[in-house]
Design an enzyme around this catalytic site. Structure first.
Site, PDB file in Angstrom:
ATOM      1  N   THR A1027      42.109  42.420  32.553  1.00 22.38           N
ATOM      2  CA  THR A1027      42.617  43.332  33.596  1.00 22.38           C
ATOM      3  C   THR A1027      43.148  42.579  34.801  1.00 22.38           C
ATOM      4  O   THR A1027      44.013  43.086  35.526  1.00 22.38           O
ATOM      5  CB  THR A1027      41.504  44.287  34.044  1.00 22.38           C
ATOM      6  OG1 THR A1027      40.381  43.515  34.507  1.00 22.38           O
ATOM      7  CG2 THR A1027      41.069  45.175  32.901  1.00 22.38           C
ATOM      8  N   CYS A1028      42.632  41.367  35.015  1.00 27.26           N
ATOM      9  CA  CYS A1028      43.125  40.615  36.173  1.00 27.26           C
ATOM     10  C   CYS A1028      44.584  40.219  36.006  1.00 27.26           C
ATOM     11  O   CYS A1028      45.297  39.992  36.986  1.00 27.26           O
ATOM     12  CB  CYS A1028      42.255  39.389  36.410  1.00 27.26           C
ATOM     13  SG  CYS A1028      42.094  38.299  34.997  1.00 27.26           S
TER      14      CYS A1028
END
Length: 1079
Positions: A1027-1028
């Protein structure tokens, strides 16, 4: 004293008495006036000298001096002057004819009227020393001589108005005054002196014995004075001031006129009346004339006081008022402006406006139809509009306690008045093809014949009461809006629609007559627009949604749309043409427009095209508009508002004329410009030696983040490099190129905004929106923590990182610097809102509910009672103050309770996001800016802005099947997919082109052989996500179609996020097992 006695003896020798010798021409001084021309000339000269002496004696008379001889001397002088100017005196002379007596009397009266005689000035000096009857500290028992002196002075003051003869018929006098110019000129000088020297005396009426007031109120005296005010040079009134003044003399003239033409009970708003035979139009025009002269004077006084370090005291009053004894200097406590407001109190009483409206609607005057012929012209609605427009401004300058609020209460809650105003505006500004040139006079709209008040009372309100709601805890009584509306043409809001696109096209909402703003309409229309906006804005503060949308009070929703379109067009074009516009008019229009727009944002009643209509044809490019806005903001910050650009004013004041998407683009332009400015100043914008390095323990993410970042303030705009520390205290592998900070920001927000952490709670509505927990404000460390969270949210907005959280609209309103009103409580605490509406509309005696002005809450296990106003615990809620209670509770919950925590959050937020940037959006739009768009997204937009790495390409078979599957998802499932990959379930507002980092599908190498997949081994290995970096990862061997037999089983997995990317793997119907393998 000896000189006064000698003067008394001299006057006694000249005294005209009623003795038998008076009729003897040989012994009578007045007989000279009947002799030869030389004797007449000598008599007139001696009489003038005598009048000068008597006037001087009058000016020196002081009831408090203690010298009875002074009062006696003055009484003798006044009897002499009265006798010489009374035609009856001359009838006692045997040889005097009636014509000779009239000529002699008229000569002396002309002397009185002449300013050079100084008689009116001497009268002023005497009256200024009389006590004010309302002053309870002075109970002076006036002697017969003192009463006679006062009565004689008033008699002499009105003598010149009787030049046409003492027995003249009242109707004939008014007719002559209005039609005979020579007749008016005969008394013009006297009327002018009366206005300059007597009507400007502070508390003039209160100083005069009540028995003498009818003489001052008589039409033969009052009406010429009103008429002369329309023609005289009012600078002469200013000349009568002596020394520095707090209240200009024109203000006292205004108050005295109003107190003379009305009779009212100061404690009751419904009792009062005008003088009989009053020329209403003349009265209103005279007051407006004084007001136009007075307002600049009051503004000058206000500005002078504003820049004085020392507050105004009793020494700043005019020399005359200070020298008078009606108030002792050491006991002076009441501000003069408050006393003056009491003189014009009829303006804030409903009977005053109701009577004027009745005259307009019925062409009625209080003296009856037989006297209508003496009116100069019929009273018109526009006369009332000008009158109350001036009164609003005067009250705002004089009434230090509550400003124009008392007048606004009357205007807003008088049955039918707003409807009257709207009819005038609609007929002039909203008619098809209507264009009002600047040369149009007041007749443009004042000729309209409004409907009678009786027809409108049923459509507006039934309970006007004695008091009205005072907004922001200034409410003083009943609202007049607690009634059902019985109107056949008004349907329920929920059954109405906006119609077709053509009906509500942009052109329909662009009012042609206002395409040059308020500058392009007449003075009368501008004044009516100002009064309408000011009054309706006040009413909108207390209208609840039931009254506005269902009962449709005071306007139907179609009318509300027209009003909104009119104001939107007027304000936009007023800024665009950037002339020397009327700031007071524009401010009132902007305020009313904002209230309507905010209500529409909360509960739509206007089509979106209405708000963007004025700027649809000449809207500048986003970049140019952003530069104009920044120029204005910089000018305002530097105090140089005159250099601001018109487009910048539009964006700063009414940004809603730009579509939401364009305002988001402006916001990003502001940030881009800010980053460029920082880069040019030498700050490091990206990773490097100058960036901020932080180490975060995952299980102490809030504490570590607060400790290392909170002190940075605006430096938080710099690049933040994050390294995570595992549970053993060792750094995790990996370098931060922006992705780790995004992960940090997402994780810390998830932890801090969790209701279990105690800083924020969720509203009881279905949306479960975030709002600071009231208990959080009890500890200083929590205040600092909330301020830190404000900085983190600002950082997310600054970097374009979406956080999947939405705040309560009430909370966001505080961040935008806006006040919240009662209907917004329904989005915060629906149960409390319903209870308050129950109290507001309770038909019985509210005392039965046993309520008081307190609120009880649970705090840290204790019951805390808070008073809503001083002494609230002892103040019972009644039918008279129930609206005050309802709004006080709402104000406490929506503003007072939220403000300290919202203010802390705001301090952190504006370290990174300028307030002028925030003002581009309303509360709902702010949440969208933070968390993204709607709960669905355009699959094609995502596909067109997706990167493929590790060997994937747009033509890969797996990628094609992936997009086919995503298109088949329900909106909720697509949002779940997006949240799995990016940590946020909603798309960027400007599309996936602005998602940072870009959405990526990455192929990951896998050691599992093909035969293992065929054999069913390792099929539980599913795609993962970073997700980063907004990256979806899949193994090199594609197994896009999992081994599932029932779609229901997959649907269960869809609802379980622990199943990772099973949402992507819903089987494509009728596809073979190996269709998902790469070719």
């Amino acid at each position: 004293m000896k000189g006064q006695l000698r003067m008394m003896k001299g006057v006694e020798r000249w005294k005209v008495s009623n003795s038998s010798s008076f009729a003897d021409p040989e012994k009578n001084f007045c007989a000279l006036a009947l002799g030869t021309p030389e004797e007449k000339s000598a008599w007139l000269y001696q009489s003038r000298k005598l009048f000068s002496i008597c006037s001087y004696v009058l000016s020196k008379c002081n009831y408090s001096s203690g010298f009875k001889d002074t009062v006696l001397l003055t009484a003798i002088c006044m009897r002499l002057m009265i006798a010489l100017t009374d035609i009856k005196t001359w009838k006692n002379i045997k040889t005097a004819s009636s014509s000779d007596g009239q000529i002699a009397t008229r000569s002396l009266i002309i002397t009185i009227s002449n300013r050079s005689s100084g008689l009116y000035c001497c009268m002023r000096s005497y009256i200024m020393k009389l006590p004010v009857s309302a002053d309870k500290q002075y109970k002076i028992v006036q002697t017969d001589d003192l009463v006679m002196v006062t009565a004689s002075a008033i008699t002499l003051a009105v003598r010149p108005f009787q030049v046409a003869g003492p027995q003249i018929d009242e109707k004939l006098f008014l007719h002559q005054l209005n039609t005979n110019q020579k007749f008016f000129l005969d008394i013009k000088d006297a009327a002018e002196q009366f206005c300059i020297f007597l009507l400007t005396i502070p508390w003039f009426k209160e100083r005069i014995p009540g028995a003498l007031l009818p003489a001052l109120r008589h039409p033969t005296v009052l009406f010429p004075c009103l008429k002369v005010l329309l023609m005289a040079n009012l600078d002469k009134i200013r000349e009568s001031n002596v020394g520095p003044v707090m209240i200009p003399n024109a203000a006292w003239a205004l108050g005295n006129i109003m107190s003379l033409v009305t009779e009212h009970d100061s404690e009751c708003t419904d009792s009062g009346r005008f003088l009989e035979c009053l020329d209403y139009k003349l009265y209103l025009h005279a007051v407006c004339c004084i007001s136009e002269f007075l307002l600049p004077c009051l503004e000058t006084v206000r500005d002078t006081k504003k820049y004085n370090d020392k507050e105004t005291t009793a020494d700043d009053i005019s020399k005359e008022a200070t020298q008078s004894n009606f108030l002792k200097k050491e006991e002076y406590s009441e501000d003069l402006s408050t006393s003056l407001v009491n003189l014009i109190k009829p303006v804030q009483q409903q009977w005053h406006l109701m009577r004027l409206l009745a005259v307009v609607n019925k062409n009625d005057v209080s003296i009856g139809e037989s006297h209508s012929s003496v009116q100069s012209s019929c009273l018109e609605l526009l006369d009332i509009v000008f009158f109350y427009s001036h009164m609003l401004r005067i009250y705002s300058l004089l009434n230090l306690a509550s400003g124009s609020l008392p007048v606004l209460n009357v205007l807003a809650f008088t049955p039918g008045f707003l409807l009257e105003l709207w009819e005038g505006l609609e007929g002039s500004l909203m008619s098809q093809g209507s264009t009002m040139s600047s040369s149009t006079e007041q007749k443009d709209i004042s000729h309209m014949s409004p409907r009678s008040l009786e027809e409108k009372e049923g459509r507006s309100v039934k309970d006007s009461g004695n008091k009205w709601v005072n907004v922001l805890q200034k409410f003083t009584g009943k609202s007049t809006l607690d009634t059902d509306i019985h109107s056949s043409h008004r349907g329920s809001f929920f059954s109405e629609t906006f119609g077709t696109t053509d009906q509500h096209s942009v052109d329909n909402w662009d009012v042609e007559s206002l395409r040059r703003g308020p500058q392009g309409i007449s003075k009368g229309a501008s004044c009516m627009l100002y009064l309408f906006c000011t009054t309706y804005a006040h009413l909108l503060l207390v209208l609840d949604d039931t009254e506005f949308y269902e009962k449709q009070v005071p306007f139907a929703l179609e009318q509300q749309r027209k009003i909104s379109a009119m104001l939107n067009t007027a304000v936009y074009n007023g800024f665009i043409y950037n002339g020397q516009y009327d700031k007071i008019l524009m401010d009132s229009a902007v305020r009313c427009l904002h209230l309507l727009y905010e209500r529409d944002c909360r509960h739509r009643f206007c089509p979106p095209s209405l708000w963007t209509a004025p700027a649809s044809k000449n809207r500048p490019p986003v970049a140019a508009a952003a530069r104009a806005h920044e120029a204005l903001s910089n000018a305002l910050r530097s105090g140089d508002a005159l250099t601001s650009q018109s487009m910048g004013s539009v964006i700063n004041t009414i940004p809603h004329v730009f579509p939401f998407e364009e305002r988001v683009q402006m916001f990003r332009e502001f940030i881009k410009s800010d980053k460029e400015s920082r880069r040019m100043a030498g700050e490091i914008a990206g990773p490097g030696p100058g960036s901020v390095e932080i180490a975060i323990r995952r299980d102490h993410i809030i504490e570590d983040g607060f400790r290392q970042l909170n002190s940075l303030g605006s430096r938080l705009k710099s690049c933040i490099n994050v390294s995570f520390v595992n549970e053993y205290g060792l750094p995790e592998a990996g370098l931060d190129y922006g992705g780790l900070f995004k992960e940090f920001l997402t994780d810390i927000a998830k932890a801090a905004f969790n209701p279990d952490y105690g800083l924020f709670s969720q509203t009881s509505t279905s949306e479960r929106l975030l709002i600071p927990h009231p208990v959080a404000g009890l500890l200083d460390k929590n205040i600092h923590m909330i301020e830190f969270l404000g900085r983190l949210v600002g950082k997310a907005l600054y970097e374009g990182i979406l956080l999947d959280y939405s705040f309560s609209l009430v909370f966001v309103q505080k961040l935008l610097g806006r006040y919240s009103f009662i209907d917004e409580l329904s989005g915060l605490d629906p149960e409390l809102y319903r209870n308050l509406m129950y109290v507001k509309h309770y038909d019985g005696d509210v005392k039965e509910l046993s309520l008081d002005f307190t609120v009880t809450e649970e705090s840290l296990g204790k019951r805390v009672v808070t008073e809503l106003k001083p002494g609230g615990a002892n103040l019972i809620v009644t039918n008279e103050n129930k609206l005050q209670y309802v709004h006080a509770i709402a104000d406490y919950k929506l503003n007072r309770q939220v403000f300290p925590l919202a203010n802390a959050f705001y301090r952190g937020l504006v370290d990174l996001i300028l307030p002028s940037w925030l003002r581009l959006f309303n509360a709902s739009e702010f949440n969208q800016l933070l968390s993204g768009g709607e709960h669905d997204f355009d699959v094609d937009d995502l596909k067109n802005n997706t990167r493929y790495t590790g060997g994937y390409s747009e033509g890969s078979r797996t990628i094609k099947l992936f997009w086919e599957v995503v298109r088949g998802f329900e909106p909720k499932e697509r949002c779940m997919l997006l949240k799995f990959v990016t940590s946020c379930s909603r798309a960027p507002l400007l599309g996936f082109k602005h998602l940072q980092p870009s959405f990526t599908i990455h192929k990951v190498s896998c050691d599992v052989p093909l035969w293992a997949v065929i054999g069913g081994q390792d099929v539980d290995r599913l795609p993962s996500a970073s997700t980063c970096y907004n990256t979806l990862k899949e193994d090199e061997v594609d197994y896009t179609l999992p081994m599932v037999e029932e779609e229901a089983e997959v649907q269960e997995d869809v609802e379980d996020f622990n199943a990772h990317i099973v949402v992507v793997l819903i089987p494509v119907r009728n596809c073979r097992l190996f269709d998902g393998l790469n070719p």
